[in-house]
Scaffold this motif. Structure first.
Motif, PDB file in Angstrom:
ATOM      1  N   VAL A 100      41.419  32.522  34.816  1.00 36.60           N
ATOM      2  CA  VAL A 100      41.149  33.021  36.171  1.00 36.60           C
ATOM      3  C   VAL A 100      41.840  32.112  37.179  1.00 36.60           C
ATOM      4  O   VAL A 100      41.553  30.920  37.260  1.00 36.60           O
ATOM      5  CB  VAL A 100      39.634  33.077  36.451  1.00 36.60           C
ATOM      6  CG1 VAL A 100      39.379  33.503  37.894  1.00 36.60           C
ATOM      7  CG2 VAL A 100      38.944  34.022  35.479  1.00 36.60           C
ATOM      8  N   SER A 150      43.195  40.608  38.306  1.00 38.56           N
ATOM      9  CA  SER A 150      41.743  40.558  38.142  1.00 38.56           C
ATOM     10  C   SER A 150      41.163  41.952  37.961  1.00 38.56           C
ATOM     11  O   SER A 150      39.985  42.107  37.648  1.00 38.56           O
ATOM     12  CB  SER A 150      41.102  39.923  39.379  1.00 38.56           C
ATOM     13  OG  SER A 150      41.392  40.680  40.547  1.00 38.56           O
ATOM     14  N   ASP A 175      46.861  36.696  40.795  1.00 34.70           N
ATOM     15  CA  ASP A 175      46.414  38.083  40.856  1.00 34.70           C
ATOM     16  C   ASP A 175      47.571  38.976  41.312  1.00 34.70           C
ATOM     17  O   ASP A 175      48.164  38.757  42.367  1.00 34.70           O
ATOM     18  CB  ASP A 175      45.240  38.206  41.829  1.00 34.70           C
ATOM     19  CG  ASP A 175      44.454  39.492  41.613  1.00 34.70           C
ATOM     20  OD1 ASP A 175      44.762  40.230  40.660  1.00 34.70           O
ATOM     21  OD2 ASP A 175      43.527  39.746  42.397  1.00 34.70           O
ATOM     22  N   PHE A 216      42.257  38.931  34.023  1.00 33.93           N
ATOM     23  CA  PHE A 216      41.417  37.740  34.000  1.00 33.93           C
ATOM     24  C   PHE A 216      40.176  37.983  33.137  1.00 33.93           C
ATOM     25  O   PHE A 216      39.462  38.978  33.302  1.00 33.93           O
ATOM     26  CB  PHE A 216      40.973  37.344  35.406  1.00 33.93           C
ATOM     27  CG  PHE A 216      42.095  36.993  36.345  1.00 33.93           C
ATOM     28  CD1 PHE A 216      43.392  36.800  35.887  1.00 33.93           C
ATOM     29  CD2 PHE A 216      41.861  36.849  37.701  1.00 33.93           C
ATOM     30  CE1 PHE A 216      44.427  36.474  36.741  1.00 33.93           C
ATOM     31  CE2 PHE A 216      42.882  36.517  38.574  1.00 33.93           C
ATOM     32  CZ  PHE A 216      44.177  36.325  38.100  1.00 33.93           C
ATOM     33  N   THR A 260      49.772  40.170  35.698  1.00 34.49           N
ATOM     34  CA  THR A 260      48.460  39.551  35.569  1.00 34.49           C
ATOM     35  C   THR A 260      47.620  39.917  36.775  1.00 34.49           C
ATOM     36  O   THR A 260      48.116  39.979  37.897  1.00 34.49           O
ATOM     37  CB  THR A 260      48.579  38.023  35.447  1.00 34.49           C
ATOM     38  OG1 THR A 260      49.384  37.520  36.521  1.00 34.49           O
ATOM     39  CG2 THR A 260      49.207  37.635  34.118  1.00 34.49           C
TER      40      THR A 260
END
Length: 450
Positions: free
Chosen positions: A412, A449, A417, A341, A447
């Motif tokens: 985001v 954070s 996440d 992100f 993917t």
């Protein structure tokens, strides 16, 4: 590729992008953020990507040229270091090093100028460990606070906090590595085990070993590597404790080894304080090639390759799954950057027929199916895949001339996440040797954070 697969996909394409359950953020960015300014700021001088740095107990840091294997002194006691061990290259283009006796993490720029980055005032008490420093793409840093039996977490520009400690079974955190899904794998020396630590500080035993684990490394394919006190290196296939095997052994004749992958993960760099050499280990076969003889480094306790590595959440694999197109050329799909992100990533399509219309299929699961001479990996479960059609460049009809880079920011979305994505691409390319379509290798992305 079999016509039934193509028909199933092409019939669904009523626009350039058909979304069935939310497109991959790379392709359809959700609330995209700019890159972190702190990480993008240029440094006055820059480290050379690929150069190797070695911390030698107690007061020397060596620089090793990865081409000539020439060894020079980068820093010594005149720079304030005393009891050096773990090293890590930080995305701010600084080299961080643990200094045990003065309770400090020093930051070095590429010219060798040292700055005390964190000290006892930040809670440090005997920072030490072969891989006792780790950082994430976003600059979050983890520090082995050895004397306190703690794992510290220090965000970019923030204060240190205790992520885990003795109450969580931390004995001595000699080494750890950040995994792709917001967890750390930790070599817990005196516990004789490997621990998993989550961002919330939850700790679980991953595996208990027959020797004391000292250093740890992780490959994007999911394989975990642990070097133990007397030099033996264990490999965990697909980071599964049940699939542990000894990759290479040294007859229990070494001491305090340290391992670190080179930038493209093709070799494990290996050294030990008991021998002071430098070797390259093939992570698949376990074959060892010594590039610096014993005594070259003098009690090494830390090892780092600067410049950043390929992202741990990107893995291109199974090149044997491809089907060739015009001219017998096999196309490929890969990615660079970071599927994190707020960061950017580039999807890389290579060696399709020039000017070809390429369909990139993105799904949430694998379901390997034989298609002509290749294998299609992305599951086509209804509702679980997305198709994007892209016309690649190059001279129309020319073999292997169709390349394209597609760059975007990762948005985001907490729901994405630690989500795994599988991608594979095919192109309408009838040749006598295939079923009318060329097929790339599969690509896995995570993917996150972190």
């Amino acid at each position: 590729m079999a016509r039934r697969l193509v028909a199933a996909l092409v019939s669904a394409l009523d626009s350039a992008l058909v979304s069935r359950r939310g497109a991959l953020p790379l392709i359809a960015s959700i609330g995209a953020l700019p890159l972190l300014v702190a990480l993008a700021a240029p440094a006055q001088a820059q480290f050379t990507p690929g150069d190797i740095y070695v911390a030698s107990w107690k007061k020397t840091i060596y620089k090793v040229d990865p081409t000539t294997w020439a060894v020079t002194t980068f820093a010594d006691q005149a720079d304030g270091i005393d009891g050096v061990s773990g090293l890590v290259w930080h995305p701010n283009d600084e080299l961080l090093v643990l200094s045990y006796y003065n309770d400090t993490v020093f930051s070095f720029d590429s010219a060798g100028v040292a700055t005390a980055k964190w000290t006892a005032a930040n809670g440090l008490n005997g920072p030490f460990g072969q891989n006792g420093l780790a950082c994430t793409v976003g600059g979050l840093t983890y520090v082995a606070n050895w004397d306190n039996r703690e794992l510290l977490e220090i965000p970019l520009g923030g204060a240190a906090t205790v992520l885990a400690d003795a109450a969580d079974s931390i004995a001595h955190p000699d080494g750890f590595i950040a995994g792709p899904c917001k967890n750390l794998y930790l070599a817990n020396r005196d516990g004789k085990n490997v621990l998993q630590v989550t961002p919330g500080g939850n700790v679980a035993v991953f595996d208990t070993l027959p020797d004391q684990p000292m250093s740890i490394a992780l490959h994007p394919d999911g394989c975990l590597y642990v070097a133990c006190l007397y030099g033996d290196v264990y490999k965990y296939q697909d980071h599964k404790a049940s699939l542990r095997r000894k990759l290479v052994g040294f007859g229990r004749k070494l001491a305090t080894p340290v391992i670190r992958f080179n930038r493209d993960y093709s070799k494990l760099l290996f050294t030990s304080s008991g021998k002071g050499n430098l070797a390259l280990i093939d992570p698949t076969t376990g074959s060892v090639t010594e590039v610096l003889p014993a005594g070259s480094l003098g009690s090494p306790l830390g090892l780092e390759v600067v410049g950043g590595h390929d992202d741990i959440g990107i893995h291109d694999y199974r090149y044997d799954a491809r089907e060739s197109g015009t001219g017998g050329v096999f196309p490929s799909i890969d990615a660079s950057g970071h599927p994190v992100f707020g960061e950017s990533m580039t999807l890389e399509l290579r060696d399709f027929v020039g000017g070809g219309l390429v369909s990139v299929v993105t799904g949430y699961n694998e379901d390997p199916q034989t298609q002509g001479n290749g294998t299609f990996f992305v599951s086509l479960t209804p509702g679980d895949y997305t198709v994007l059609q892209i016309t690649v460049g190059g001279t129309p009809g020319v073999a292997g001339d169709g390349d394209l880079d597609y760059t975007d920011d990762i948005g985001v979305d907490p729901a994405l996440d630690c989500v795994e994505w599988y991608l594979q691409a095919f192109c309408d390319d009838p040749t006598p040797d295939n079923s009318g379509y060329s097929l790339s290798n599969p690509l896995r992305l995570i993917t996150r954070s972190f």
